[in-house]
Design a protein around this motif. Structure first.
Motif, PDB file in Angstrom:
ATOM      1  N   VAL A 109       0.861  -1.181   0.000  1.00  9.01           N
ATOM      2  CA  VAL A 109       0.000   0.000   0.000  1.00  9.01           C
ATOM      3  C   VAL A 109       0.897   1.231   0.000  1.00  9.01           C
ATOM      4  O   VAL A 109       1.783   1.357   0.852  1.00  9.01           O
ATOM      5  CB  VAL A 109      -0.937   0.030   1.225  1.00  9.01           C
ATOM      6  N   SER A 135      -2.606  -1.180   7.133  1.00 17.88           N
ATOM      7  CA  SER A 135      -3.770  -1.606   6.357  1.00 17.88           C
ATOM      8  C   SER A 135      -4.141  -3.048   6.673  1.00 17.88           C
ATOM      9  O   SER A 135      -5.320  -3.384   6.863  1.00 17.88           O
ATOM     10  CB  SER A 135      -3.478  -1.449   4.859  1.00 17.88           C
ATOM     11  N   ASN A 139      -7.600  -4.345   8.615  1.00 21.82           N
ATOM     12  CA  ASN A 139      -8.484  -5.368   8.066  1.00 21.82           C
ATOM     13  C   ASN A 139      -8.663  -6.543   9.027  1.00 21.82           C
ATOM     14  O   ASN A 139      -9.727  -7.174   9.058  1.00 21.82           O
ATOM     15  CB  ASN A 139      -7.946  -5.866   6.728  1.00 21.82           C
ATOM     16  N   MET A 162      -4.462   7.485   3.931  1.00 21.22           N
ATOM     17  CA  MET A 162      -4.787   6.127   3.510  1.00 21.22           C
ATOM     18  C   MET A 162      -6.218   5.764   3.875  1.00 21.22           C
ATOM     19  O   MET A 162      -6.969   5.213   3.049  1.00 21.22           O
ATOM     20  CB  MET A 162      -3.820   5.137   4.165  1.00 21.22           C
ATOM     21  N   MET A 168     -11.901   3.622   4.405  1.00 20.96           N
ATOM     22  CA  MET A 168     -11.951   2.754   5.578  1.00 20.96           C
ATOM     23  C   MET A 168     -12.818   3.415   6.644  1.00 20.96           C
ATOM     24  O   MET A 168     -12.591   4.577   6.991  1.00 20.96           O
ATOM     25  CB  MET A 168     -10.537   2.514   6.126  1.00 20.96           C
TER      26      MET A 168
END
Length: 287
Positions: A109, A135, A139, A162, A168
């Protein structure tokens, strides 16, 4: 506080908490915890019902010649500190658990622009490693909110971008830098300093503070402020990496009419690289 090492156990524990209607907070760390980390966990506990922390020394964010192999691993002491700060669940995975197919084929990422310059220039690939592991952790945990320290100012900016860019559903909270009585920003790497270096180290914060005071009082020749502060750091025994005045949100070089700026620096003391910053909001009266 429970400690789990697998993604399966982590997800099961978080699912139970969420099934009980609890709001989930997350604090990612690399361990070797100090009072600054404890403040992040305390803030998380104030904002949520169930606090998850992680300890993982992420190889993707270490470059060649950096301290991956020697970075302190202090799990037992970290567990006690997390428990006292209000953590409910610790995720402490192995490298194989995080990167089962190895790091060379790991999907990455990347956050452009904000990752460039400052620490990104000095540590190529560092923020790609940070964004990738955070990231993955997001998750895995799927928290409602996550807390990061403002000492790592560029990192916090990268994480916020991000989360925004990838949609997100996570609230990112910045926690002010925790300092020793003499002003030195708490850092796991402070332990690398010799007693003599530790006595000198607060000069970095003093120089940033003097720059900030000058800016508050109307000084807008940022280049001159930087040159003067670098000279003082060199005289004190530092080897400056960078010393900048940047726009607080975009991290582009600050302009004289900017109202939100950050004075940000990295400097070596011996072999130890220290970072620090001071955020300034300037009202019209100070211009």
């Amino acid at each position: 506080m429970n400690t789990v090492k697998s993604v399966r156990e982590l997800r099961a524990a978080v699912a139970r908490a969420r099934g009980e209607g609890k709001r989930i907070a997350f604090v990612p760390t690399m361990g070797n915890l100090h009072s600054g980390h404890a403040a992040l966990v305390t803030k998380a506990a104030q904002r949520a019902d169930f606090v998850v922390a992680s300890i993982f020394v992420n190889p993707l964010q270490f470059g060649a010649g950096e301290d991956l192999d020697t970075y302190p691993r202090t799990l037992a002491a970290d567990q006690e500190r997390l428990l006292q700060a209000g953590c409910h669940l610790l995720f402490a995975p192995t490298v194989d658990e995080m990167y089962p197919d190895g790091t060379t084929v790991q999907t990455r990422v990347s956050v452009p622009q904000l990752s460039e310059g400052l620490c990104g220039a000095s540590r190529p690939g560092h923020f790609e490693g940070v964004a990738t592991v955070v990231s993955k952790l997001f998750n895995m945990v799927q928290p409602d909110l996550a807390v990061f320290g403002e000492k790592d100012y560029q990192q916090l900016a990268v994480i916020r971008a991000m989360v925004r860019d990838l949609n997100m559903p996570i609230q990112i909270i910045g926690e002010p830098t925790v300092r020793a009585d003499d002003g030195l920003a708490l850092s796991s790497r402070n332990g690398y300093l010799s007693p003599e270096q530790r006595a000198v180290a607060p000069a970095l914060y003093r120089e940033l503070s003097q720059m900030a005071d000058s800016i508050r009082h109307g000084q807008r020749d940022f280049a001159a402020l930087i040159v003067a502060a670098q000279a003082q750091l060199l005289a004190a025994g530092f080897r400056p990496d960078y010393l900048e005045v940047r726009h607080a949100l975009t991290l582009r070089p600050a302009m004289i009419d900017d109202r939100d700026v950050v004075v940000i620096a990295a400097a070596y003391l011996g072999n130890t690289r220290l970072i620090d910053n001071l955020y300034l909001h300037l009202d019209d009266a100070s211009a």
